[in-house]
Design an enzyme around this catalytic site. Structure first.
Site, short mmCIF file in Angstrom:
data_model
loop_
_atom_site.label_atom_id
_atom_site.label_comp_id
_atom_site.label_asym_id
_atom_site.label_seq_id
_atom_site.Cartn_x
_atom_site.Cartn_y
_atom_site.Cartn_z
N GLN A 210 5.53 20.02 -20.96
CA GLN A 210 6.99 19.97 -21.10
C GLN A 210 7.65 19.84 -19.73
OE1 GLN A 210 7.99 23.49 -23.32
NE2 GLN A 210 7.47 22.53 -25.27
N LYS A 290 -5.68 0.46 -7.73
CA LYS A 290 -5.06 -0.73 -7.12
C LYS A 290 -5.88 -2.02 -7.31
CE LYS A 290 -2.07 1.63 -3.88
NZ LYS A 290 -1.42 1.67 -2.60
N ASP A 334 2.74 -3.30 -0.48
CA ASP A 334 2.25 -2.51 0.67
C ASP A 334 2.05 -3.43 1.87
OD1 ASP A 334 2.08 -0.04 -0.61
OD2 ASP A 334 0.01 -0.34 -1.26
N TYR A 444 2.32 10.06 5.66
CA TYR A 444 3.70 10.57 5.81
C TYR A 444 3.88 11.99 5.28
CZ TYR A 444 4.16 8.82 1.01
OH TYR A 444 3.98 8.56 -0.33
N GLY A 465 4.96 6.71 8.45
CA GLY A 465 4.47 6.21 7.16
C GLY A 465 5.54 6.17 6.08
N GLN A 476 9.25 -3.59 -4.47
CA GLN A 476 9.02 -3.51 -5.92
C GLN A 476 10.35 -3.64 -6.67
OE1 GLN A 476 7.00 0.34 -6.06
NE2 GLN A 476 5.03 -0.72 -6.15
P1 NAP Z 1 -9.14 5.64 1.19
O1 NAP Z 1 -9.30 4.32 0.53
O2 NAP Z 1 -9.75 6.83 0.58
O3 NAP Z 1 -9.66 5.50 2.71
C1 NAP Z 1 -9.71 6.61 3.56
C2 NAP Z 1 -10.16 6.18 4.94
O4 NAP Z 1 -10.05 7.32 5.78
C3 NAP Z 1 -11.61 5.70 5.02
O5 NAP Z 1 -11.69 4.63 5.92
C4 NAP Z 1 -12.33 6.93 5.57
O6 NAP Z 1 -13.44 6.61 6.33
C5 NAP Z 1 -11.28 7.50 6.47
N1 NAP Z 1 -11.50 8.92 6.73
C6 NAP Z 1 -11.42 9.92 5.83
N2 NAP Z 1 -11.66 11.10 6.43
C7 NAP Z 1 -11.91 10.82 7.73
C8 NAP Z 1 -12.21 11.62 8.86
N3 NAP Z 1 -12.32 12.94 8.75
N4 NAP Z 1 -12.36 11.01 10.04
C9 NAP Z 1 -12.24 9.68 10.15
N5 NAP Z 1 -11.96 8.87 9.12
C10 NAP Z 1 -11.79 9.43 7.92
O7 NAP Z 1 -7.58 5.99 1.34
P2 NAP Z 1 -6.34 4.97 1.42
O8 NAP Z 1 -5.85 4.64 0.06
O9 NAP Z 1 -6.67 3.87 2.33
O10 NAP Z 1 -5.23 5.93 2.06
C11 NAP Z 1 -5.33 6.37 3.39
C12 NAP Z 1 -4.07 7.12 3.77
O11 NAP Z 1 -2.96 6.22 3.75
C13 NAP Z 1 -3.68 8.18 2.75
O12 NAP Z 1 -4.25 9.40 3.10
C14 NAP Z 1 -2.16 8.22 2.77
O13 NAP Z 1 -1.72 9.30 3.58
C15 NAP Z 1 -1.79 6.93 3.45
N6 NAP Z 1 -0.97 6.09 2.54
C16 NAP Z 1 0.28 5.79 2.93
C17 NAP Z 1 1.07 4.99 2.15
C18 NAP Z 1 2.47 4.68 2.56
O14 NAP Z 1 3.21 4.05 1.78
N7 NAP Z 1 2.86 5.08 3.75
C19 NAP Z 1 0.57 4.46 0.94
C20 NAP Z 1 -0.73 4.79 0.57
C21 NAP Z 1 -1.50 5.61 1.39
P3 NAP Z 1 -14.92 6.42 5.70
O15 NAP Z 1 -14.98 4.99 5.25
O16 NAP Z 1 -15.82 6.74 6.81
O17 NAP Z 1 -15.02 7.38 4.55
#
Ligand code: NAP
Length: 499
Positions: A210, A290, A334, A444, A465, A476
């Site tokens: 709800q 996506k 994006d 962000y 961000g 969009q």
């Molecule tokens: P994702 O597909 O899960 O990719 C995460 C990336 O982060 C991978 O390359 C991963 O590396 C790396 N990573 C994770 N932990 C790490 C660490 N401890 N040290 C170094 N690298 C690390 O996620 P995504 O969808 O690309 O999103 C990433 C970020 O973008 C999100 O967390 C969000 O905050 C931001 N975002 C922003 C917007 C916006 O509109 N501003 C929109 C969407 C997302 P590995 O390949 O080694 O695992």
């Protein structure tokens, strides 16, 4: 018009009266007095019935049997006697389970609601539920169906029940309980339901999923909804945290459009799209979906096709590609948002050295989008092989994240999730920053990440961000409505929420 109803209960008649006042103050239209749970909590049935005429709002009285998720397990004769007394004392409605109603008793004054509940699934499915609704209507009652969505595709069953039942005397209220069914509650006005169940702020509600009265009225504008209302939304899993309903509903409202934007928690996006796509005009797509609907689109924007990811569905010209879901276009706002944010900071990207940290969805989008603008890309990822794979697709260099400090760059883009929810973590050591570069953190939450703080201290120009988030939402909105988005309003609301 759909009326907002708030279930109330408590351990005493006084507690119930206080909740009715709170529901009135929250702008509900009526309350559902849950006598079964109140009695179980310790309230006296006599005191509840005595309080009934003085409640701050008209009341539907429910003494829900344990068979259908309530807490009444006493004799049926006693339950019917309480219903009869509630009717005499001015209850607006009484709600009895269809399965337990034998037709021998009916209220003299109150409206009769006959109901069916399933807390585990969709019960007998569309045909079976339609048959139950027909029996409820044949008895001259308002039909109430509350089943449980296993995934958001089940919403279409509820929508069809509502639209068919809305034109029949007595009317209908049908909901899919649980997070996957939330949209059925938020779209109650658009689907012609008599009632929309909502809870008070701070209460858990009487059934899973709800929404609060405030969200229903102020965010989803229930009272402005009608059968012409256009439906937009966001699919993801999880999706409850999304800021998109906040900013898109405000934008639709500010643009005087008869439209609403709702969250859809979706596990199987293809099933959802095939079941529900025909009545949804536009969608935002967030993690982890996506890539899932690329093959379902009539057309893909060029960047969506090359990135192999999309965050937006919108419609082509009427008739193009057929009706229903046939004319859907997959876009990637994006990518445009990343370019827009960077071009504001650096001017043209052509010939600029862009170092992208990460190889996930956002890093991939940034790398392809900047490459398409003529930038020279290097990908630096923690898992080097994944970074190399992305670089091969994009046609650029790759380097291991721990050696990226030696790379020359004009623009640094953080596409990793490092720093998200952790203000003291950064993917980039402070000593590696350079004065005069541009540092863009796509993270962000928080607004000011450690990466950005240290970049500013080193004399870099920073991009937050949130700029990207708003910019992709603006893209969009324009695709969906053909109009201009109220960007400042969207930005201010998101900023207020995040701050
Ligand atoms: P994702 O597909 O899960 O990719 C995460 C990336 O982060 C991978 O390359 C991963 O590396 C790396 N990573 C994770 N932990 C790490 C660490 N401890 N040290 C170094 N690298 C690390 O996620 P995504 O969808 O690309 O999103 C990433 C970020 O973008 C999100 O967390 C969000 O905050 C931001 N975002 C922003 C917007 C916006 O509109 N501003 C929109 C969407 C997302 P590995 O390949 O080694 O695992």
């Amino acid at each position: 018009m759909t009326r907002v109803i708030v279930p109330i209960s408590g351990a005493s008649a006084d507690a119930v009266c206080a909740q009715a006042r709170a529901a009135r103050d929250a702008r509900a239209d009526l309350v559902e007095l849950r006598m079964d749970t109140a009695i179980t909590a310790g309230a006296s049935a006599a005191a509840l019935l005595e309080a009934l005429p003085g409640l701050a709002l008209p009341a539907a009285v429910t003494i829900r049997h344990a068979d259908e998720g309530g807490s009444w397990s006493g004799p049926e004769s006693e339950r019917l006697a309480l219903y009869a007394e509630a009717d005499r004392r001015g209850a607006a409605h009484v709600d009895i389970e269809l399965a337990r109603w034998d037709g021998a008793w009916r209220p003299a004054r109150a409206g009769l609601i006959l109901s069916h509940h399933d807390f585990t699934g969709m019960g007998p499915g569309h045909e079976g539920l339609s048959a139950l609704v027909a029996r409820m209507h044949a008895a001259g009652a308002m039909a109430k169906i509350a089943v449980t969505a296993r995934d958001a595709a089940d919403l279409d069953v509820i929508r069809r029940l509502c639209l068919a039942g809305a034109g029949v005397a007595g009317g209908i209220v049908a909901v899919a309980m649980g997070e996957h069914g939330l949209a059925s509650r938020l779209l109650a006005g658009a689907w012609g339901c008599e009632l929309a169940f909502a809870r008070l702020e701070g209460n858990t509600g009487s059934a899973p999923g709800q929404p609060t009265v405030r969200d229903l009225l102020d965010l989803y504008h229930l009272r402005a909804q009608g059968k012409e209302t256009r439906v937009f939304g966001v699919i993801g899993s999880p999706v409850a945290h999304s800021l998109s309903p906040l900013i898109h509903n405000a934008a639709l409202r500010a643009s005087a459009l008869d439209a609403v934007y709702v969250p859809f928690r979706v596990e199987d996006p293809v099933s959802f799209w095939r079941a529900c796509g025909a009545w949804i005009e536009g969608l935002s797509i967030t993690l982890p979906h996506k890539q899932a609907l690329l093959g379902e689109m009539h057309e893909l924007e060029e960047l969506s096709a090359s990135i192999k990811a999309m965050n937006t569905i919108y419609r082509g010209e009427a008739g193009e590609g057929g009706d229903g879901i046939g004319n859907a276009i997959g876009g990637n706002t994006d990518a445009n948002a990343i370019v827009r944010c960077l071009e504001i900071a650096v001017g043209r990207l052509e010939g600029r050295k862009v170092l992208v940290l990460g190889a996930g969805g956002v890093a991939r989008t940034a790398a392809f989008a900047c490459k398409a603008k003529g930038a020279i890309i290097t990908v630096a990822n923690r898992t080097e092989g994944r970074g190399r794979d992305l670089a091969a697709e994009v046609g650029c260099e790759a380097v291991a994240l721990e050696r990226a400090g030696g790379c020359a760059y004009d623009v640094l883009v953080n596409g990793t999730s490092v720093g998200m929810g952790k203000p003291n973590e950064s993917p980039w050591p402070a000593a590696w920053h350079r004065s005069g570069t541009v540092v863009f953190d796509t993270v962000y939450t928080p607004l000011e990440t450690r990466l950005l703080r240290e970049a500013v201290a080193a004399g870099a120009i920073t991009v937050c961000g949130l700029d990207m988030f708003i910019s992709q939402a603006v893209g969009q909105f324009c695709r969906w409505t053909g109009g201009e988005a109220p960007e400042h309003l969207m930005y201010r609301l998101a900023l207020e929420r995040l701050s």
